[in-house]
Design a protein around this motif. Sequence first.
Motif, PDB file in Angstrom:
ATOM      1  N   ASP A 104       4.827   6.585   0.446  1.00  0.00           N
ATOM      2  CA  ASP A 104       3.843   7.492   1.029  1.00  0.00           C
ATOM      3  C   ASP A 104       2.654   7.740   0.111  1.00  0.00           C
ATOM      4  OD1 ASP A 104       5.321   7.784   3.356  1.00  0.00           O
ATOM      5  OD2 ASP A 104       6.399   9.524   2.580  1.00  0.00           O
ATOM      6  N   SER A 105       2.831   7.481  -1.188  1.00  0.00           N
ATOM      7  CA  SER A 105       1.715   7.675  -2.116  1.00  0.00           C
ATOM      8  C   SER A 105       1.897   6.786  -3.344  1.00  0.00           C
ATOM      9  CB  SER A 105       1.590   9.137  -2.533  1.00  0.00           C
ATOM     10  OG  SER A 105       2.715   9.535  -3.258  1.00  0.00           O
ATOM     11  N   LYS A 127      -2.872   7.871  -0.925  1.00  0.00           N
ATOM     12  CA  LYS A 127      -1.880   8.337   0.033  1.00  0.00           C
ATOM     13  C   LYS A 127      -1.889   7.378   1.215  1.00  0.00           C
ATOM     14  CE  LYS A 127      -2.135  13.117  -1.340  1.00  0.00           C
ATOM     15  NZ  LYS A 127      -2.472  14.486  -0.968  1.00  0.00           N
TER      16      LYS A 127
END
Length: 144
Positions: free
Chosen positions: A85-86, A95
């Motif tokens: 996710d990041s 992100k």
Amino acid sequence: MFAFSLYCNFEEVYSNGETQQGILLMKKNNARYEYFDTNLFTIIYVNEKIFIVDNKDRSQVQLVENNNLLNYIMEIYNDYPNISDSYTKRDFQIKVEKGSKNFIKRLMVQSTKLNMSIFFINCESTILDNQLFNFNPFLEYVPN
């Protein structure tokens, strides 16, 4: 390493409201990030090197440093299908918003010099000719 070839349209949206559009082609460890604006350029990532090709004069090619955003996009796509996710890459905070089939729908990029989002639109697996990742000769990409 990802085992598919990918075609996407992209739209970059900057914090000041400006936008740029183009296409992204990816195949194995190669990428082509091509702006539609003839005043801009095409970025080709091949053999772990990055080349900038002038969109007005395709004979104008420049080798650039590898520590840029396209490198990091390649690293993220190489994580497919297990994209996080990041990511933190040097001075970039990235992100990831995922779309269907875990493809990246949007990257939100923040650094001291750059705040932007890149939207990947109409991404499709496709067959891509290896010649599309060369700059001499430079082949135009024509979608099917």
